[in-house]
Design a protein around this motif. Structure first.
Motif, PDB file in Angstrom:
ATOM      1  N   ALA A 365       0.886  -1.221   0.314  1.00 56.09           N
ATOM      2  CA  ALA A 365      -0.032   0.045   0.090  1.00 56.09           C
ATOM      3  C   ALA A 365       0.938   1.240  -0.167  1.00 56.09           C
ATOM      4  N   THR A 366       2.042   1.102   0.848  1.00 54.65           N
ATOM      5  CA  THR A 366       2.852   2.333   0.728  1.00 54.65           C
ATOM      6  C   THR A 366       3.727   2.755  -0.388  1.00 54.65           C
ATOM      7  N   LEU A 367       4.493   1.480  -0.948  1.00 54.65           N
ATOM      8  CA  LEU A 367       5.237   1.737  -2.072  1.00 54.65           C
ATOM      9  C   LEU A 367       4.800   1.617  -3.379  1.00 54.65           C
ATOM     10  N   LEU A 368       3.625   0.808  -3.383  1.00 59.22           N
ATOM     11  CA  LEU A 368       2.860   0.668  -4.789  1.00 59.22           C
ATOM     12  C   LEU A 368       1.525   1.186  -4.704  1.00 59.22           C
ATOM     13  N   PRO A 369       1.578   2.643  -4.566  1.00 62.84           N
ATOM     14  CA  PRO A 369       0.140   3.233  -4.218  1.00 62.84           C
ATOM     15  C   PRO A 369      -0.759   3.120  -5.686  1.00 62.84           C
ATOM     16  N   GLU A 370       0.014   3.313  -6.555  1.00 64.08           N
ATOM     17  CA  GLU A 370      -0.601   3.271  -7.956  1.00 64.08           C
ATOM     18  C   GLU A 370      -1.157   1.931  -8.460  1.00 64.08           C
ATOM     19  N   VAL A 375      -6.866   0.024   0.649  1.00 63.68           N
ATOM     20  CA  VAL A 375      -5.618   0.067   1.424  1.00 63.68           C
ATOM     21  C   VAL A 375      -6.104  -0.437   3.001  1.00 63.68           C
ATOM     22  N   PRO A 376      -5.481  -0.741   3.848  1.00 60.35           N
ATOM     23  CA  PRO A 376      -5.470  -1.114   5.039  1.00 60.35           C
ATOM     24  C   PRO A 376      -5.918  -0.091   6.021  1.00 60.35           C
ATOM     25  N   TYR A 377      -6.803  -0.459   6.882  1.00 61.07           N
ATOM     26  CA  TYR A 377      -7.302   0.947   7.685  1.00 61.07           C
ATOM     27  C   TYR A 377      -6.122   1.554   8.559  1.00 61.07           C
ATOM     28  N   TRP A 378      -5.266   0.844   8.803  1.00 61.37           N
ATOM     29  CA  TRP A 378      -4.085   1.438  10.032  1.00 61.37           C
ATOM     30  C   TRP A 378      -3.384   2.656   9.291  1.00 61.37           C
ATOM     31  N   VAL A 379      -3.481   2.910   7.555  1.00 61.51           N
ATOM     32  CA  VAL A 379      -2.721   3.778   7.067  1.00 61.51           C
ATOM     33  C   VAL A 379      -3.026   5.361   7.454  1.00 61.51           C
ATOM     34  N   ASP A 380      -4.126   5.349   7.997  1.00 64.78           N
ATOM     35  CA  ASP A 380      -4.775   6.472   8.559  1.00 64.78           C
ATOM     36  C   ASP A 380      -4.053   6.952   9.980  1.00 64.78           C
ATOM     37  N   SER A 387       6.017   8.422   7.896  1.00 64.85           N
ATOM     38  CA  SER A 387       6.815   7.395   7.251  1.00 64.85           C
ATOM     39  C   SER A 387       6.379   7.046   5.772  1.00 64.85           C
ATOM     40  N   ILE A 388       4.885   7.040   5.773  1.00 72.58           N
ATOM     41  CA  ILE A 388       4.334   6.942   4.298  1.00 72.58           C
ATOM     42  C   ILE A 388       4.774   8.218   3.509  1.00 72.58           C
ATOM     43  N   LEU A 389       4.587   9.193   3.715  1.00 68.73           N
ATOM     44  CA  LEU A 389       5.072  10.435   3.271  1.00 68.73           C
ATOM     45  C   LEU A 389       6.460  10.376   2.903  1.00 68.73           C
TER      46      LEU A 389
END
Length: 635
Positions: A365-370, A375-380, A387-389
């Motif tokens: 989800a983080t490195l292949l967003p396209e 995406v999993p719920y915990w990304v928010d 770290s995601i940014l």
């Protein structure tokens, strides 16, 4: 007896010495961390005030080379583990090969703050020995673990694991230790819904690194290896048949699904377990890095992981800011409840439960967003946003000025499951919250409210548990050891989707967070409870209607009032059943932890019904007494 008493006294003395040494070590580690953070702040302030003579980077590099920063304290953990294991008189349990026994198996994953890792290790090794790892310099408490996950261009396996589709698999190649792999484990994890009675399984077989290309290209000499297992390794016919079936299935799935290297996880794993005793098994993964395996020539399967000597771009690697703790329990028979020390650790405020967290899913989800559709719920969660940014995954996140602070989909319902809150309502200093600590949370503030969990909701006994374990070793308000500033992150120019299920470049629509699956039997149980309550209400109504009909014929005033008293009670049963059904359905849908039963409603209804029955009993006794009195005087 005297010898036993003397040994117990000596054991207590040694345990006290070990506890003192452990606490001194934790205090020393805190001191080192605070000084490290202090240097960072001083140098940052210097560069801000005197930008023409910036020196932060120079001194930071020098500081990273210092022994007090680079020091590996695993030998302390190993020695403490050996001392506590000797005091407990641990023995390897007998290997249980009877798979027919019934056990309740559960796996729960938690996030652990970087600064709490040593304290968590200390809390565990007091009860479980560290599984020692052999290294070139001796024995260590942790081991470098690499796993390369395979998927296709559509990320079919990613979405299957994210949606928890029955039969969804994860396909990975794993090896242990630093350097190039020598022995490689081909592993397949298959998801099964527990309500079906089946358990998720992990299967694997071992090959030499030189044979990996043959397996991936369907050139592996299965029949030759089969004969070697029978003749040289002494395997049984059944074991060989199972091995052959597994190998053929895993070779076939690579070809049929066109799997290629997709994501790599790298971390230091510390394992805690008594050999052959699966009652409690714990693993702690630190220094977690997720690396994209896309964008290089695999050379027909000959190259299946990145060259470690090549540099990585910002959007090819993400460093996870927390450690991952996984607790596996296998309870059965007399051990139907987890050990008390496990419950105390869960209630210590250092563990943040994250339901079904997956390194592979987070990395994709983080490195292949396209490529991802959801995406999993915990990304928010607010604590991992930076770290995601930094890894260029901003397109899966909401903007800082978002009204809700969460993306569309599951988090509109499950926002309360985010351990540290969202970007709008962050709770970066909140104490850890697990399913076991929910009973200690003040319901007056609302666990599942819009603001999510708050550190003020934790009652004093949670803090007491932590203080009991780590008194004198905790330093309040210590800042996290990694730098939270965004440095070198990419511009968020492609943060959305053109259509809900197709890649695009619309910046207004985010990929939805995946909805967490709930076992159907939970809904069915709620419906059965609803029908049982309705049945009780209808039965009471039928009885009341019959009494009322007979009361009209006999002109009995008491029977009339008795029936009229039962009618509203029967209506109360039906209305309460409807209320309880809707209330519990909302709890199930939002996964709000805590008690899902009502302790007051049944008591009130039952007491009211019992009161009416008691009054009717008294009235009937009075009527019988008056009737007997009247008959006596007539005679």
């Amino acid at each position: 007896d005297e010898e036993d008493a003397s040994w117990e006294k000596e054991a207590e003395r040694i345990r006290g010495k070990a506890d003192d040494a452990a606490k001194d070590f934790l205090i020393l580690e805190k001191y080192v961390n605070i000084n490290f953070m202090g240097f960072h702040k001083i140098l940052k302030k210097h560069d801000k005030n005197i930008p023409t003579h910036a020196c932060k980077q120079f001194y930071i590099n020098r500081m990273h080379n210092q022994a007090w920063v680079r020091g590996d304290y695993s030998d302390v953990v190993v020695r403490l583990s050996a001392i506590y294991s000797a005091l407990r008189n641990d023995h390897a349990a007998e290997e249980n090969k009877d798979a027919s026994q019934s056990f309740l198996r559960s796996t729960t994953k938690y996030w652990v703050r970087t600064e709490d890792v040593s304290k968590v290790k200390y809390a565990i090794l007091k009860h479980l020995p560290v599984f020692l790892q052999k290294t070139s310099t001796g024995e260590s408490d942790s081991q470098l673990t690499n796993s390369v996950y395979f998927d296709n261009d559509q990320l079919e396996l990613y979405h299957g694991r994210l949606d928890k589709t029955p039969g969804a698999i994860a396909y990975r190649l794993r090896w242990y230790g630093a350097g190039d792999p020598q022995i490689v484990f081909f592993e397949r994890k298959t998801h099964r819904d527990t309500w079906t009675g089946e358990a998720s399984v992990k299967e694997r077989f071992i090959v030499d690194e030189s044979e990996v290309k043959q397996v991936l290209n369907d050139e592996y000499p299965i029949l030759q290896k089969r004969q070697e297992m029978l003749s040289k390794k002494g395997a049984t016919q059944s074991e060989v048949d199972d091995w052959e079936m597994l190998v053929r299935e895993m070779v076939q799935v690579v070809q049929s699904k066109q799997l290629v290297p997709t994501m790599r996880t790298q971390y230091m794993r510390t394992a805690f377990q008594i050999p052959f005793d699966a009652t409690v098994r714990i693993s702690l993964d630190t220094n977690l890095c997720l690396i994209s395996e896309r964008g290089y020539d695999t050379q027909g399967g000959a190259k299946w992981f990145r060259d470690p000597n090549t540099s990585l771009a910002d959007n090819e690697i993400t460093r996870f800011p927390h450690a991952i703790l996984e607790v596996k329990l296998e309870l059965g028979g007399a051990n139907s409840e987890p050990p008390q020390w496990v419950t105390d650790l869960q209630n210590s405020g250092m563990l943040y439960e994250v339901h079904k967290f997956s390194k592979f899913i987070h990395g994709c989800a983080t490195l292949l967003p396209e490529y991802v559709r959801s995406v999993p719920y915990w990304v928010d969660d607010a604590s991992i946003r930076d770290s995601i940014l930094r890894s260029g995954g901003g397109r899966i996140l909401v903007k800082d000025d978002s009204d809700t602070g969460v993306g569309p989909g599951a988090n509109e319902i499950y926002n309360h499951l985010l351990p540290f809150g969202n970007v709008k309502e962050p709770h970066l200093d909140a104490k850890g919250r697990t399913a076991n600590t929910v009973a200690l949370i003040d319901n007056g503030n609302g666990v599942g409210g819009e603001n999510g969990p708050s550190s003020n909701n934790i009652k004093n006994n949670v803090e007491t548990t932590a203080e009991k374990y780590y008194a004198g070793a905790d330093v309040n308000d210590e800042e996290i050891l990694f730098n939270r500033t965004i440095q070198g992150c990419c511009e968020d120019t492609c943060a959305g989707w053109l259509f809900p299920f197709c890649s695009g470049y619309n910046e207004e629509v985010l990929a939805p967070t995946s909805v967490q699956k709930i076992e159907p039997k939970v809904f069915f149980a709620n419906e059965r409870t609803f029908l049982h309550w309705l049945h009780a209400g209808v039965t009471l109504y039928t009885i009341a209607a019959g009494i009322l009909a007979f009361a009209s014929d006999t002109h009995s005033v008491s029977a009339h009032w008795y029936a009229m008293a039962l009618l509203p009670i029967s209506l109360g049963f039906c209305l309460y059943a409807l209320h309880l059904f809707l209330w519990r359905a909302e709890k199930i849908k939002t996964r709000i932890p805590g008690r899902w039963d009502d302790s007051r409603g049944p008591l009130i209804l039952g007491a009211t019904l019992a009161g009416v029955l008691f009054v009717n009993f008294v009235l009937k006794c009075r009527e019988i007494r008056e009737y007997n009195y009247m008959m006596t005087h007539e005679l």
